[in-house]
Design a protein around this motif. Structure first.
Motif, mmCIF file in Angstrom:
data_model
loop_
_atom_site.group_PDB
_atom_site.id
_atom_site.type_symbol
_atom_site.label_atom_id
_atom_site.label_comp_id
_atom_site.label_asym_id
_atom_site.label_seq_id
_atom_site.Cartn_x
_atom_site.Cartn_y
_atom_site.Cartn_z
ATOM 1 N N MET A 24 5.177 -9.658 10.619
ATOM 2 C CA MET A 24 3.973 -10.145 9.972
ATOM 3 C C MET A 24 2.766 -9.381 10.519
ATOM 4 N N VAL A 25 1.897 -8.998 9.621
ATOM 5 C CA VAL A 25 0.653 -8.338 10.001
ATOM 6 C C VAL A 25 -0.451 -9.387 9.882
ATOM 7 N N TYR A 26 -1.258 -9.489 10.917
ATOM 8 C CA TYR A 26 -2.326 -10.481 10.976
ATOM 9 C C TYR A 26 -3.652 -9.751 10.807
ATOM 10 N N VAL A 27 -4.316 -9.951 9.657
ATOM 11 C CA VAL A 27 -5.567 -9.260 9.363
ATOM 12 C C VAL A 27 -6.636 -10.287 9.034
ATOM 13 N N LEU A 28 -7.701 -10.318 9.805
ATOM 14 C CA LEU A 28 -8.852 -11.202 9.579
ATOM 15 C C LEU A 28 -8.450 -12.670 9.379
ATOM 16 N N HIS B 288 6.484 -8.450 1.575
ATOM 17 C CA HIS B 288 5.700 -8.421 0.332
ATOM 18 C C HIS B 288 5.139 -7.032 0.076
ATOM 19 N N LEU B 289 4.935 -6.724 -1.202
ATOM 20 C CA LEU B 289 4.210 -5.505 -1.552
ATOM 21 C C LEU B 289 2.753 -5.680 -1.145
ATOM 22 N N VAL B 290 2.114 -4.589 -0.754
ATOM 23 C CA VAL B 290 0.741 -4.675 -0.260
ATOM 24 C C VAL B 290 -0.185 -5.243 -1.331
ATOM 25 N N ILE C 255 -8.138 -1.868 -4.155
ATOM 26 C CA ILE C 255 -8.137 -1.614 -2.714
ATOM 27 C C ILE C 255 -6.975 -0.689 -2.349
ATOM 28 N N CYS C 256 -5.811 -0.936 -2.940
ATOM 29 C CA CYS C 256 -4.654 -0.065 -2.685
ATOM 30 C C CYS C 256 -4.945 1.364 -3.136
ATOM 31 N N ALA C 257 -5.615 1.505 -4.262
ATOM 32 C CA ALA C 257 -5.949 2.848 -4.749
ATOM 33 C C ALA C 257 -6.937 3.524 -3.809
ATOM 34 N N ARG C 258 -7.866 2.762 -3.273
ATOM 35 C CA ARG C 258 -8.851 3.348 -2.371
ATOM 36 C C ARG C 258 -8.184 3.898 -1.113
ATOM 37 N N PHE C 259 -7.190 3.172 -0.607
ATOM 38 C CA PHE C 259 -6.518 3.613 0.609
ATOM 39 C C PHE C 259 -5.242 4.409 0.320
ATOM 40 N N CYS D 123 4.614 0.143 -2.038
ATOM 41 C CA CYS D 123 4.416 0.120 -0.594
ATOM 42 C C CYS D 123 4.443 -1.330 -0.101
ATOM 43 N N LYS D 124 5.264 -1.587 0.896
ATOM 44 C CA LYS D 124 5.346 -2.929 1.477
ATOM 45 C C LYS D 124 4.499 -2.978 2.738
ATOM 46 N N VAL D 125 4.176 -4.194 3.163
ATOM 47 C CA VAL D 125 3.315 -4.364 4.331
ATOM 48 C C VAL D 125 3.959 -3.750 5.564
#
Length: 183
Positions: free
Chosen positions: A1-5, A13-15, A33-37, A43-45
């Motif tokens: 698990m990624v913990y963001v903010l 899950h897919l991003v 947001i995905c396109a920006r990065f 792409c999965k988390v």
């Protein structure tokens, strides 16, 4: 698990779908947001690098202060740079631009309008999520209550605001239907 903010993003899950777990980010905004990065659709988390997670967290924490994306697309894999000197390329570019301007023969105000339409403001700069968005929503509801609008009164009474029927309304409607039948 990624913990963001303060939000857990599940690894499997897919991003683009995991980002929707933030309050205020829907599918369309998540795709932007995905396109920006430059994260692809599958792409999965768990596939994100620490740099991408850090960049994503810094963007979501303050979108106004983040850098705008590049205006020009990146080069394709088969791109080979030119071997001509810079001065020669510059003269070719200016000649092509002058030819285009002569061929267009459009009035200046129309050219300006077309130019302005191509450069659109970055809509992700005004992105508000989580606590900031909740505060804006609370302020809007308080404003509706203060001015005494119909929506504000329904909020104050704890009733549905967008036209949903409550059980009390359904019972009242049934009673009215019975009374109308006898009349």
């Amino acid at each position: 698990m990624v913990y963001v903010l303060g939000v857990n993003l599940p690894d499997h899950h897919l991003v683009k779908f995991a980002l929707t777990s933030f309050y205020g980010i829907g599918h369309h905004t998540a795709a932007r947001i995905c396109a920006r990065f430059q994260m692809h659709n599958t792409c999965k988390v768990r596939d994100l690098s620490p740099m991408q997670v850090t960049a994503l967290a810094s963007f979501l924490s303050s979108p106004k202060d983040s850098l705008s994306p590049l205006r020009f697309p990146t080069a394709t894999p088969d791109f080979t740079p030119s071997t001509k000197p810079h001065s020669e390329l510059l003269t070719e570019f200016r000649a092509q631009r002058a030819k285009r301007e002569v061929d267009n023969k459009k009035p200046e105000f129309l050219l300006r309008r077309l130019r302005d339409r191509r450069v659109l403001p970055d809509k992700l700069k005004e992105l508000k999520i989580e606590a900031e968005l909740r505060q804006v929503v609370r302020e809007n509801i308080a404003h509706q209550k203060m001015i005494g609008s119909y929506v504000g009164r329904r909020h104050a009474m704890g009733l549905p605001v967008r036209g949903q029927t409550t059980q009390n309304n359904a019972k009242t409607a049934k009673k009215l239907n019975r009374v109308e039948r006898w009349a």
